[in-house]
Design an enzyme around this catalytic site. Structure first.
Site, PDB file in Angstrom:
ATOM      1  CG  HIS A  42      -0.470   0.355   2.497  1.00 10.42           C
ATOM      2  ND1 HIS A  42      -0.110  -0.572   3.445  1.00 10.42           N
ATOM      3  CD2 HIS A  42      -0.241   1.562   3.064  1.00 10.42           C
ATOM      4  CE1 HIS A  42       0.314   0.045   4.532  1.00 10.42           C
ATOM      5  NE2 HIS A  42       0.247   1.351   4.324  1.00 10.42           N
ATOM      6  CG  ASP A  87       0.130  -3.917   2.965  1.00  6.91           C
ATOM      7  OD1 ASP A  87       0.519  -3.414   1.890  1.00  6.91           O
ATOM      8  OD2 ASP A  87      -0.125  -3.252   3.983  1.00  6.91           O
ATOM      9  CB  SER A 180       2.708   2.418   6.009  1.00  8.53           C
ATOM     10  OG  SER A 180       1.476   2.479   6.665  1.00  8.53           O
TER      11      SER A 180
END
Length: 234
Positions: A42, A87, A180
């Site tokens: 992502h 992910d 992230s």
């Protein structure tokens, strides 16, 4: 940034990669060898660059290096309608990185992590849980690897078998916006990738969700070896 942490020691994150584009810093990643970086799927974006050897965003290290992505690999069997499915993204750099005082890769894990392990999180993401405050330096914190059931309960629609659950039930320490793609390091091994968490970071009883790197080691190694048809675990 990391909620509930402290400034990382300048020598403890030589593998940590800073992703940035025209709007600034937006994700982290992990250097696993001189030509390859692992991050979250992502975090994929257009026209981004990667900086290595960075500590303070305002004070340059003499050995900082900047690279562009040459190739990007995302699981071919990823469900693109589900952001958190598989992910993980593998990036080949446009030219190899040279090891230096502040840059060195972190190896892939040789075994899966154990529940109860103490894990290290790090990143330049927000250090405040609601109104985001981004530090100039990376923050680090220690959290615990928790049983899957904890995150299955907290995030019933987001849980995957190839994810890890880490943090504290009471909250207090957690990754947050901007972290992230960065690493979860358990007992010295690169075990997780920052993927998802509660929208108000560090709030119990919802720990963070991390992509389980060990489950993807075969896919990573096959792609590095040139087998770009390799599929990820279901």
């Amino acid at each position: 940034m990391v909620i509930g942490g402290d400034e990382c020691d300048i020598n403890e994150h030589r593998f940590l990669v800073a992703f940035f584009n025209t709007t600034g810093f937006f994700c982290g990643g992990t250097l696993i060898n001189p030509e390859w970086v692992v991050t979250a799927a992502h975090c994929d974006s257009t026209n981004f660059q990667m900086q290595l050897g960075v500590h303070s965003k305002k004070v340059l290290n003499e050995d900082e290096q900047t690279r562009n992505p040459k190739e990007k690999f995302i699981c071919p069997n990823k469900n693109n309608n589900e952001v958190l499915d598989k992910d993980i993204m593998l990036i080949k750099l446009d030219k190899p990185i040279s090891n230096s005082k502040h840059i060195a890769p972190l190896s892939l894990p040789s075994s899966p992590p154990s529940v109860g392990s103490v894990c290290r999180i790090m990143g330049w993401g927000s250090i405040t849980p609601v109104k985001e405050t981004f530090p100039d330096v990376p923050y680090c914190a220690n959290i615990n690897l928790l049983d899957h059931a904890v995150c299955q309960t907290g995030y019933p629609s987001c849980w995957r078998n190839t994810t890890l659950c880490a943090g504290f039930l009471e909250g207090g320490k957690d990754t947050c916006g901007g972290d992230s793609g960065g690493p979860l390091i358990c007992n010295g091994q690169f075990q997780g990738i920052v993927s998802y968490g509660a929208h108000s970071c560090g709030q119990g009883p919802k720990p963070g969700i991390y992509t389980n790197v060990f489950d993807y080691t075969d896919w990573i190694q096959r792609n590095i070896a040139g087998n770009t048809d390799a599929t990820c675990p279901p």
